[in-house]
Design a protein around this motif. Sequence first.
Motif, PDB file in Angstrom:
ATOM      1  N   ILE A  87      27.461  32.525  46.471  1.00 50.10           N
ATOM      2  CA  ILE A  87      28.121  33.203  47.585  1.00 50.10           C
ATOM      3  C   ILE A  87      27.481  34.574  47.728  1.00 50.10           C
ATOM      4  O   ILE A  87      27.407  35.333  46.757  1.00 50.10           O
ATOM      5  CB  ILE A  87      29.640  33.369  47.355  1.00 50.10           C
ATOM      6  CG1 ILE A  87      30.315  32.002  47.116  1.00 50.10           C
ATOM      7  CG2 ILE A  87      30.279  34.100  48.532  1.00 50.10           C
ATOM      8  CD1 ILE A  87      30.272  31.074  48.297  1.00 50.10           C
ATOM      9  N   GLY A  88      26.987  34.871  48.943  1.00 50.85           N
ATOM     10  CA  GLY A  88      26.342  36.162  49.157  1.00 50.85           C
ATOM     11  C   GLY A  88      25.116  36.348  48.292  1.00 50.85           C
ATOM     12  O   GLY A  88      24.799  37.474  47.888  1.00 50.85           O
ATOM     13  N   GLY A  89      24.439  35.254  47.967  1.00 52.93           N
ATOM     14  CA  GLY A  89      23.247  35.334  47.138  1.00 52.93           C
ATOM     15  C   GLY A  89      23.521  35.489  45.662  1.00 52.93           C
ATOM     16  O   GLY A  89      22.580  35.634  44.876  1.00 52.93           O
ATOM     17  N   ARG A  90      24.802  35.428  45.266  1.00 55.85           N
ATOM     18  CA  ARG A  90      25.148  35.612  43.852  1.00 55.85           C
ATOM     19  C   ARG A  90      25.655  34.294  43.267  1.00 55.85           C
ATOM     20  O   ARG A  90      26.421  33.584  43.928  1.00 55.85           O
ATOM     21  CB  ARG A  90      26.250  36.664  43.697  1.00 55.85           C
ATOM     22  CG  ARG A  90      25.930  38.016  44.330  1.00 55.85           C
ATOM     23  CD  ARG A  90      27.024  39.050  43.982  1.00 55.85           C
ATOM     24  NE  ARG A  90      28.360  38.553  44.166  1.00 55.85           N
ATOM     25  CZ  ARG A  90      29.035  38.580  45.313  1.00 55.85           C
ATOM     26  NH1 ARG A  90      28.450  39.086  46.403  1.00 55.85           N
ATOM     27  NH2 ARG A  90      30.265  38.128  45.396  1.00 55.85           N
ATOM     28  N   PRO A  91      25.258  33.966  42.027  1.00 50.28           N
ATOM     29  CA  PRO A  91      25.803  32.766  41.371  1.00 50.28           C
ATOM     30  C   PRO A  91      27.265  33.004  41.002  1.00 50.28           C
ATOM     31  O   PRO A  91      27.583  33.936  40.266  1.00 50.28           O
ATOM     32  CB  PRO A  91      24.925  32.607  40.133  1.00 50.28           C
ATOM     33  CG  PRO A  91      24.413  33.977  39.845  1.00 50.28           C
ATOM     34  CD  PRO A  91      24.284  34.671  41.166  1.00 50.28           C
TER      35      PRO A  91
ATOM     36  N   GLN B 217      37.723  37.806  45.158  1.00 54.73           N
ATOM     37  CA  GLN B 217      36.561  38.396  44.498  1.00 54.73           C
ATOM     38  C   GLN B 217      35.293  37.590  44.778  1.00 54.73           C
ATOM     39  O   GLN B 217      34.261  38.146  45.153  1.00 54.73           O
ATOM     40  CB  GLN B 217      36.800  38.468  42.994  1.00 54.73           C
ATOM     41  CG  GLN B 217      35.686  39.147  42.211  1.00 54.73           C
ATOM     42  CD  GLN B 217      35.609  40.635  42.484  1.00 54.73           C
ATOM     43  OE1 GLN B 217      36.636  41.314  42.474  1.00 54.73           O
ATOM     44  NE2 GLN B 217      34.408  41.134  42.770  1.00 54.73           N
ATOM     45  N   VAL B 218      35.343  36.281  44.605  1.00 50.48           N
ATOM     46  CA  VAL B 218      34.123  35.476  44.726  1.00 50.48           C
ATOM     47  C   VAL B 218      33.707  35.263  46.177  1.00 50.48           C
ATOM     48  O   VAL B 218      32.522  35.011  46.454  1.00 50.48           O
ATOM     49  CB  VAL B 218      34.279  34.113  44.012  1.00 50.48           C
ATOM     50  CG1 VAL B 218      34.550  34.313  42.535  1.00 50.48           C
ATOM     51  CG2 VAL B 218      35.381  33.268  44.646  1.00 50.48           C
ATOM     52  N   SER B 219      34.659  35.362  47.095  1.00 50.62           N
ATOM     53  CA  SER B 219      34.308  35.132  48.511  1.00 50.62           C
ATOM     54  C   SER B 219      33.862  36.403  49.219  1.00 50.62           C
ATOM     55  O   SER B 219      33.398  36.350  50.356  1.00 50.62           O
ATOM     56  CB  SER B 219      35.493  34.512  49.251  1.00 50.62           C
ATOM     57  OG  SER B 219      36.600  35.412  49.261  1.00 50.62           O
TER      58      SER B 219
END
Length: 410
Positions: free
Chosen positions: A15-19, A118-120
């Motif tokens: 998400i957003g380029g982050r694992p 947080q993750v989104s």
Amino acid sequence: MTRHNGVEDPKALHIGGRPVAADLRAMAPDLSRRVLARLLDELPVYATLPGEEVAGDIAEIVQQSVRMFADAVEARRVPDETELAAQRRSAQRRAEEGVPLDAILAAYQLGISMVWSQVSAGATSADHTDLRELLAMLLDIQRRILCSVTESYLAARRTIDSEEHSGRHALMAALLSGTEPDGAVRAAPRYAVLTLRLERHPDEDAAAPGVAARRKIRRVREALDAFAQQPCLTAFRADRGTVLMPLDDDAVVLDHDGLRALITDAADVAGAPLTAAVAVADVAEVPAAVARTAEIVDLARATGRPPGLYRLEDVLLDYQLSRPSAALPALAARLEPVAGKPELLTTLRTYLRLDRDRRTTATALHVHPNTVDYRLRRISELTGLSAHRTEDLGELHASLVARQALGDRS
């Protein structure tokens, strides 16, 4: 990006380029602190829990849950019941402490909501596929957790609620009253009969004394059951307990050293000092043993002994001195001239307990050594008995024990 042996995992959710999984693990401590802060702020029952419990058990299960989410996202599957063992144990403990189920479920829902936020964060249109899969997974995890936690909580409550009418309670009632057990639950050949005095945990003076007291008692029960390697028969209130620890036929001698260490360990885990007395009794002897161990506990505390485990052998002289007799009132009367001066009695009791060391006594009483000398001199002037004369020491000690036996707690 997520890598295995230095190679990027092409299946990892991003998400957003982050694992997502790696991100969750990295932020677990900070996210857990924020979840805990919101629990305390938004769910009133958590704000009333003992501080030790919030900083310990609750904080630990919050952080463990965040890391479990990370593992589930990385594996791209919902955790099974084995992987939810910590959440189930936590639910059982909260059930034993009387925390409402709705508060526990609300806490998990709040935590999962914060994980999603947080993750989104920072998601773009390119993340649409991974975002949908992640949301579906979190909802499945939430459903699994809430079902598992609810089942564990309700099972614990059923056990707790039914215990009042169970064979174990009926057996204990029969043993304590000296009546014949009805056979529904088999009595052990012998019992280690314990009376425990539980001092207050600091959290019992806070906003949730009932929860703190139940938590203290639960920890003591767990320590006793672990030592006995089977459930003990117990009856507890916040400050006192009676325990019947089953002994096998081959238990010829009770492990007093092990039991003494157990009482010390139980006090540590309970966070409150314990004074206990023990006696071994056959089934028919249980009522008398309960009465005797209760007397020993009260005697140990009244004579200023430190917390720990005591047997009759440890307090033989004081126990005998405190027995009803024609001499008891006369012994107590030897210190009647100082009855209205509690500072003199306290000084005498402390001085004798500390092996007649004036400096140690002064430190214990927070006074100057000269004050100790003055008070002992006043006792001698008023009673004719001197703590400095060997021939008077026995009578002074006996008089103190007699006064305590007759109800004087000055």
